[in-house]
Design a protein around this motif. Sequence first.
Motif, PDB file in Angstrom:
ATOM      1  N   GLN A 272     -36.044  41.379  46.131  1.00 13.37           N
ATOM      2  CA  GLN A 272     -36.929  40.311  46.580  1.00 13.37           C
ATOM      3  C   GLN A 272     -37.468  39.569  45.361  1.00 13.37           C
ATOM      4  O   GLN A 272     -37.402  40.062  44.229  1.00 13.37           O
ATOM      5  CB  GLN A 272     -38.104  40.879  47.375  1.00 13.37           C
ATOM      6  N   GLY A 273     -38.010  38.386  45.594  1.00 16.37           N
ATOM      7  CA  GLY A 273     -38.602  37.625  44.500  1.00 16.37           C
ATOM      8  C   GLY A 273     -39.284  36.379  45.019  1.00 16.37           C
ATOM      9  O   GLY A 273     -39.260  36.085  46.213  1.00 16.37           O
ATOM     10  N   ARG A 274     -39.883  35.660  44.105  1.00 17.56           N
ATOM     11  CA  ARG A 274     -40.592  34.438  44.486  1.00 17.56           C
ATOM     12  C   ARG A 274     -39.656  33.481  45.221  1.00 17.56           C
ATOM     13  O   ARG A 274     -38.496  33.317  44.858  1.00 17.56           O
ATOM     14  CB  ARG A 274     -41.146  33.750  43.242  1.00 17.56           C
ATOM     15  N   ALA A 275     -40.187  32.840  46.249  1.00 18.48           N
ATOM     16  CA  ALA A 275     -39.380  31.905  47.031  1.00 18.48           C
ATOM     17  C   ALA A 275     -38.997  30.694  46.188  1.00 18.48           C
ATOM     18  O   ALA A 275     -39.824  30.132  45.472  1.00 18.48           O
ATOM     19  CB  ALA A 275     -40.158  31.459  48.271  1.00 18.48           C
ATOM     20  N   GLY A 276     -37.739  30.313  46.276  1.00 20.98           N
ATOM     21  CA  GLY A 276     -37.260  29.148  45.537  1.00 20.98           C
ATOM     22  C   GLY A 276     -35.983  28.586  46.116  1.00 20.98           C
ATOM     23  O   GLY A 276     -35.279  27.838  45.465  1.00 20.98           O
ATOM     24  N   ARG A 277     -35.650  28.977  47.335  1.00 24.75           N
ATOM     25  CA  ARG A 277     -34.471  28.560  48.074  1.00 24.75           C
ATOM     26  C   ARG A 277     -33.242  29.358  47.634  1.00 24.75           C
ATOM     27  O   ARG A 277     -33.295  30.195  46.735  1.00 24.75           O
ATOM     28  CB  ARG A 277     -34.263  27.053  48.018  1.00 24.75           C
ATOM     29  N   ALA A 278     -32.123  29.103  48.290  1.00 29.65           N
ATOM     30  CA  ALA A 278     -30.950  29.974  48.183  1.00 29.65           C
ATOM     31  C   ALA A 278     -30.374  30.044  46.781  1.00 29.65           C
ATOM     32  O   ALA A 278     -29.911  31.100  46.346  1.00 29.65           O
ATOM     33  CB  ALA A 278     -29.874  29.501  49.162  1.00 29.65           C
ATOM     34  N   ALA A 279     -30.374  28.909  46.062  1.00 31.96           N
ATOM     35  CA  ALA A 279     -29.766  28.898  44.729  1.00 31.96           C
ATOM     36  C   ALA A 279     -30.451  29.897  43.815  1.00 31.96           C
ATOM     37  O   ALA A 279     -29.786  30.661  43.093  1.00 31.96           O
ATOM     38  CB  ALA A 279     -29.839  27.493  44.130  1.00 31.96           C
ATOM     39  N   MET A 280     -31.770  29.909  43.823  1.00 24.38           N
ATOM     40  CA  MET A 280     -32.485  30.826  42.957  1.00 24.38           C
ATOM     41  C   MET A 280     -32.291  32.268  43.408  1.00 24.38           C
ATOM     42  O   MET A 280     -32.120  33.170  42.571  1.00 24.38           O
ATOM     43  CB  MET A 280     -33.978  30.496  42.918  1.00 24.38           C
ATOM     44  N   ALA A 281     -32.293  32.507  44.707  1.00 29.31           N
ATOM     45  CA  ALA A 281     -32.105  33.867  45.200  1.00 29.31           C
ATOM     46  C   ALA A 281     -30.745  34.408  44.769  1.00 29.31           C
ATOM     47  O   ALA A 281     -30.641  35.544  44.275  1.00 29.31           O
ATOM     48  CB  ALA A 281     -32.237  33.902  46.724  1.00 29.31           C
ATOM     49  N   ARG A 282     -29.689  33.622  44.942  1.00 34.43           N
ATOM     50  CA  ARG A 282     -28.360  34.095  44.541  1.00 34.43           C
ATOM     51  C   ARG A 282     -28.300  34.348  43.037  1.00 34.43           C
ATOM     52  O   ARG A 282     -27.739  35.354  42.583  1.00 34.43           O
ATOM     53  CB  ARG A 282     -27.291  33.075  44.935  1.00 34.43           C
TER      54      ARG A 282
ATOM     55  N   LEU B  43     -31.038  23.234  43.125  1.00 35.70           N
ATOM     56  CA  LEU B  43     -31.231  22.137  44.069  1.00 35.70           C
ATOM     57  C   LEU B  43     -31.794  22.686  45.374  1.00 35.70           C
ATOM     58  O   LEU B  43     -31.576  23.845  45.709  1.00 35.70           O
ATOM     59  CB  LEU B  43     -29.891  21.442  44.349  1.00 35.70           C
ATOM     60  N   PRO B  44     -32.502  21.862  46.147  1.00 33.97           N
ATOM     61  CA  PRO B  44     -33.026  22.324  47.432  1.00 33.97           C
ATOM     62  C   PRO B  44     -31.941  22.548  48.475  1.00 33.97           C
ATOM     63  O   PRO B  44     -32.153  23.232  49.473  1.00 33.97           O
ATOM     64  CB  PRO B  44     -33.975  21.201  47.862  1.00 33.97           C
ATOM     65  N   ALA B  45     -30.763  21.976  48.256  1.00 34.06           N
ATOM     66  CA  ALA B  45     -29.593  22.153  49.120  1.00 34.06           C
ATOM     67  C   ALA B  45     -28.384  21.659  48.335  1.00 34.06           C
ATOM     68  O   ALA B  45     -28.532  21.096  47.250  1.00 34.06           O
ATOM     69  CB  ALA B  45     -29.749  21.375  50.425  1.00 34.06           C
ATOM     70  N   SER B  46     -27.203  21.881  48.862  1.00 31.55           N
ATOM     71  CA  SER B  46     -25.951  21.484  48.196  1.00 31.55           C
ATOM     72  C   SER B  46     -25.705  22.222  46.891  1.00 31.55           C
ATOM     73  O   SER B  46     -24.845  21.838  46.111  1.00 31.55           O
ATOM     74  CB  SER B  46     -25.915  19.963  47.937  1.00 31.55           C
ATOM     75  N   GLU B  47     -26.451  23.319  46.674  1.00 33.20           N
ATOM     76  CA  GLU B  47     -26.267  24.087  45.445  1.00 33.20           C
ATOM     77  C   GLU B  47     -24.881  24.717  45.388  1.00 33.20           C
ATOM     78  O   GLU B  47     -24.296  24.877  44.306  1.00 33.20           O
ATOM     79  CB  GLU B  47     -27.344  25.164  45.318  1.00 33.20           C
ATOM     80  N   ASP B  48     -24.313  25.059  46.551  1.00 30.26           N
ATOM     81  CA  ASP B  48     -22.979  25.650  46.565  1.00 30.26           C
ATOM     82  C   ASP B  48     -21.900  24.587  46.342  1.00 30.26           C
ATOM     83  O   ASP B  48     -20.883  24.845  45.700  1.00 30.26           O
ATOM     84  CB  ASP B  48     -22.732  26.421  47.856  1.00 30.26           C
ATOM     85  N   THR B  49     -22.140  23.367  46.826  1.00 31.92           N
ATOM     86  CA  THR B  49     -21.219  22.274  46.536  1.00 31.92           C
ATOM     87  C   THR B  49     -21.234  21.962  45.048  1.00 31.92           C
ATOM     88  O   THR B  49     -20.181  21.704  44.443  1.00 31.92           O
ATOM     89  CB  THR B  49     -21.604  21.016  47.338  1.00 31.92           C
ATOM     90  N   GLY B  50     -22.426  21.987  44.457  1.00 31.57           N
ATOM     91  CA  GLY B  50     -22.525  21.767  43.023  1.00 31.57           C
ATOM     92  C   GLY B  50     -21.734  22.781  42.230  1.00 31.57           C
ATOM     93  O   GLY B  50     -21.064  22.449  41.243  1.00 31.57           O
TER      94      GLY B  50
END
Length: 252
Positions: free
Chosen positions: A64-74, A180-187
Amino acid sequence: MTNLITVMTAVHGPGAHHLPDAYKSLLAQELPEGWDWQWVIQEDGETEEVTPYVPDNPRVSFGQGRAGRAAMARTMGLSRAEGEYVKVLDADDMLTPGALARDLAALLANPGLGWATSRVLDLLPDGTTVGFDQDPPEGVIARGAVLAHWQAHDYRAQVHPATLIVRRDLLLALGGWMALPASEDTGLLLALNAVSDGWFTAETGLLYRKWPGQVTSQAAHVNEQEREARMAVVEARAVTLASLTGWRLSAQ
């Protein structure tokens, strides 16, 4: 010594109830002798909502960790990734039987490839599925081809980033997923293709669940101003990487 594929899953509280389906699809995978998987689950936040759905299995690592959206979690989950390859599996999606074995076969047969993807079926709330009707043919995807297609098709790639499997060393060299808040996997997909050839498997490798709580169904995801900003930085990164000499991936 067992060779590993790390399956990387970011999860937040509202989507945690889908983890058992993802886990079931992972347990159904069969890998060649000498290979196994490790499941790294990283919560985007520090709540009590996810833990009840985390399997009690020594191959599963939960953090677990501070919330920062999927890119940071991965990316934070990479601290526990031990595999030679890292496979993305979103918490609300499911692998199809044989998906990991097909990914691995493609990459081992082509040492110069840095990543692979596969066909996706959207899994609708009523249980029916819908496929993309413009999949590329099975085989090698040449360096730069994803960016060219993406630029010509309103920021839509010909392969789905939710199916990515990537060499861990290359993933680390590129800094993980884009902040990014979204499209991090496309990036990440475009960055990978800027420096490496990839692979597409025509057999379905993922069921991509469509449900009201997913990030891509939220109004903010299609906000035009934010979307243009996301796409601009994704494109700039890929173009810059492609222009740098010496950044092309070599075979293992």
